[in-house]
Design a protein around this motif. Structure first.
Motif, PDB file in Angstrom:
ATOM      1  N   ALA A  54      54.571  82.446  56.454  1.00 13.76           N
ATOM      2  CA  ALA A  54      53.943  82.954  55.233  1.00 13.76           C
ATOM      3  C   ALA A  54      52.735  83.813  55.570  1.00 13.76           C
ATOM      4  O   ALA A  54      52.504  84.851  54.946  1.00 13.76           O
ATOM      5  CB  ALA A  54      53.532  81.786  54.341  1.00 13.76           C
ATOM      6  N   ARG A  55      51.983  83.393  56.569  1.00 10.97           N
ATOM      7  CA  ARG A  55      50.806  84.168  56.959  1.00 10.97           C
ATOM      8  C   ARG A  55      51.222  85.527  57.512  1.00 10.97           C
ATOM      9  O   ARG A  55      50.612  86.548  57.190  1.00 10.97           O
ATOM     10  CB  ARG A  55      49.979  83.407  57.996  1.00 10.97           C
ATOM     11  N   LYS A  56      52.281  85.551  58.316  1.00 10.02           N
ATOM     12  CA  LYS A  56      52.765  86.809  58.885  1.00 10.02           C
ATOM     13  C   LYS A  56      53.202  87.763  57.774  1.00 10.02           C
ATOM     14  O   LYS A  56      52.882  88.957  57.802  1.00 10.02           O
ATOM     15  CB  LYS A  56      53.934  86.539  59.835  1.00 10.02           C
ATOM     16  N   ARG A  66      52.157  87.737  54.626  1.00  9.04           N
ATOM     17  CA  ARG A  66      50.984  88.167  53.866  1.00  9.04           C
ATOM     18  C   ARG A  66      50.214  89.256  54.603  1.00  9.04           C
ATOM     19  O   ARG A  66      49.787  90.249  54.011  1.00  9.04           O
ATOM     20  CB  ARG A  66      50.073  86.968  53.577  1.00  9.04           C
ATOM     21  N   LEU A  67      50.030  89.072  55.913  1.00  8.37           N
ATOM     22  CA  LEU A  67      49.295  90.063  56.691  1.00  8.37           C
ATOM     23  C   LEU A  67      50.022  91.400  56.700  1.00  8.37           C
ATOM     24  O   LEU A  67      49.394  92.469  56.632  1.00  8.37           O
ATOM     25  CB  LEU A  67      49.083  89.561  58.122  1.00  8.37           C
ATOM     26  N   LEU A  68      51.349  91.354  56.774  1.00 10.59           N
ATOM     27  CA  LEU A  68      52.140  92.577  56.747  1.00 10.59           C
ATOM     28  C   LEU A  68      51.981  93.279  55.401  1.00 10.59           C
ATOM     29  O   LEU A  68      51.804  94.502  55.347  1.00 10.59           O
ATOM     30  CB  LEU A  68      53.612  92.262  57.008  1.00 10.59           C
ATOM     31  N   ALA A  69      52.024  92.508  54.324  1.00  5.90           N
ATOM     32  CA  ALA A  69      51.856  93.082  52.985  1.00  5.90           C
ATOM     33  C   ALA A  69      50.459  93.683  52.825  1.00  5.90           C
ATOM     34  O   ALA A  69      50.302  94.772  52.266  1.00  5.90           O
ATOM     35  CB  ALA A  69      52.100  92.011  51.925  1.00  5.90           C
ATOM     36  N   ASN A  70      49.449  92.981  53.344  1.00  4.74           N
ATOM     37  CA  ASN A  70      48.075  93.500  53.266  1.00  4.74           C
ATOM     38  C   ASN A  70      47.934  94.803  54.048  1.00  4.74           C
ATOM     39  O   ASN A  70      47.268  95.733  53.607  1.00  4.74           O
ATOM     40  CB  ASN A  70      47.085  92.465  53.812  1.00  4.74           C
ATOM     41  N   ARG A  71      48.583  94.841  55.220  1.00  4.55           N
ATOM     42  CA  ARG A  71      48.493  96.051  56.038  1.00  4.55           C
ATOM     43  C   ARG A  71      49.153  97.236  55.345  1.00  4.55           C
ATOM     44  O   ARG A  71      48.610  98.343  55.330  1.00  4.55           O
ATOM     45  CB  ARG A  71      49.148  95.822  57.408  1.00  4.55           C
ATOM     46  N   LYS A  72      50.309  96.999  54.741  1.00  8.81           N
ATOM     47  CA  LYS A  72      50.995  98.079  54.033  1.00  8.81           C
ATOM     48  C   LYS A  72      50.172  98.557  52.845  1.00  8.81           C
ATOM     49  O   LYS A  72      50.102  99.763  52.572  1.00  8.81           O
ATOM     50  CB  LYS A  72      52.369  97.606  53.573  1.00  8.81           C
ATOM     51  N   ALA A  73      49.531  97.606  52.148  1.00 11.25           N
ATOM     52  CA  ALA A  73      48.706  97.985  51.002  1.00 11.25           C
ATOM     53  C   ALA A  73      47.515  98.820  51.455  1.00 11.25           C
ATOM     54  O   ALA A  73      47.132  99.806  50.819  1.00 11.25           O
ATOM     55  CB  ALA A  73      48.235  96.729  50.268  1.00 11.25           C
ATOM     56  N   PHE A  74      46.912  98.412  52.600  1.00 11.44           N
ATOM     57  CA  PHE A  74      45.770  99.156  53.125  1.00 11.44           C
ATOM     58  C   PHE A  74      46.187 100.559  53.542  1.00 11.44           C
ATOM     59  O   PHE A  74      45.503 101.541  53.234  1.00 11.44           O
ATOM     60  CB  PHE A  74      45.178  98.410  54.325  1.00 11.44           C
ATOM     61  N   GLU A  75      47.328 100.654  54.248  1.00 10.39           N
ATOM     62  CA  GLU A  75      47.778 101.963  54.723  1.00 10.39           C
ATOM     63  C   GLU A  75      48.153 102.899  53.585  1.00 10.39           C
ATOM     64  O   GLU A  75      47.999 104.109  53.693  1.00 10.39           O
ATOM     65  CB  GLU A  75      48.966 101.773  55.674  1.00 10.39           C
TER      66      GLU A  75
END
Length: 272
Positions: free
Chosen positions: A254-256, A258-267
């Motif tokens: 789940a953490r992986k 979430r971090l991927l989703a956060n990174r895509k949102a940031f990019e």
């Protein structure tokens, strides 16, 4: 007049925002947190406010400073990414006291730190929703046997006061549950941070006006919001620490995700 950054001593390539160590015109050494990266001056404003609140609350933190960045710092022989940051960060930037001989967080050494200090750090981060002090990213260092908390730019309660955002605390609790000093509410002596009105106003007024230029918020908005938090601090902590006890630890999968989703949102927001 604020001291001026005279020389870049070294850069920290491991940092996502390319912080650098500089020597200033006052002779001090500071880590520069560029206002020209990512979220812009807002990150400086959040970090500055949280660092001073933390100091007043008795947390071990390096001293924040205001440092002027000018185009004189550009060096054509230096990494062009850093030169670009210099030109995007002209004016007043956040400088954080350099901790000589700092070493990464060591859990075994941390466990020798006084329990009240550890509880104070956990309570402060829970009160102000600092989501960037976790088991994987403690944002704490040691100098000898002295522990210091660093990097408060993701202190969400302050960020929301400055950007007008309104997010549910439940969004942040899974990260705070991963705090290195998490402990059950029944095992912690809740000591709410207390800062008098005069000190609170001084912290807010000391912030450079230019850091708020890109928002529609004012220093009075920040002061009013912080005052409310401190007035209700005990009740907020009682409730939030109970909620944290009920928050399950996030799985690695789940953490992986979430971090991927956060990174895509940031990019998507800050395209390279």
């Amino acid at each position: 007049m604020h001291p001026k950054a005279e020389t870049i001593i070294r850069d920290f390539r491991g940092g996502s925002s390319l912080p650098v160590l500089v020597e200033t015109s006052s002779g001090s050494k500071c880590i520069i947190k560029w206002k020209g990266t990512g979220e812009g001056p807002l990150a400086n404003a959040v970090d500055w406010t949280a660092l001073w609140l933390a100091r007043h609350a008795g947390l071990p933190v390096p001293t924040p400073h205001l440092v002027t960045i000018t185009a004189d710092l550009v060096d054509e022989e230096r990494d062009p990414d850093i030169n670009d940051l210099i030109l995007r960060s002209l004016g007043i930037n956040l400088g954080v006291e350099f901790i000589e001989g700092a070493t990464p967080f060591d859990r075994r050494l941390a466990e020798t730190t006084d329990v009240p200090i550890r509880e104070r750090i956990y309570a402060f981060d829970a009160l102000f929703l600092n989501i960037d002090r976790t088991d994987l990213n403690p944002n704490m260092v040691f100098s000898g046997n002295e522990m210091y908390c660093i990097d408060f730019a993701s202190t969400m309660a302050i960020k929301m006061l400055l950007n007008g955002g309104a997010y549910s605390e439940n969004l942040f609790l899974p990260l705070i549950r991963r705090h290195p000093f998490y402990c059950k509410k029944e095992d912690i002596e809740i000591v709410q941070p207390i800062i008098d009105a005069e000190a609170l106003e001084e912290i807010v007024e000391s912030m450079p006006d230019e850091w708020l230029a890109e928002t529609d918020r004012t220093k009075q908005d920040l002061l009013t919001g912080l005052t409310t938090i401190f007035e209700d601090a005990r009740a907020i902590l009682e409730r939030r620490l109970s909620l944290l006890d009920e928050t399950p630890l996030e799985s690695a999968e789940a953490r992986k995700a979430r971090l991927l989703a956060n990174r895509k949102a940031f990019e998507s927001k800050w395209p390279l």
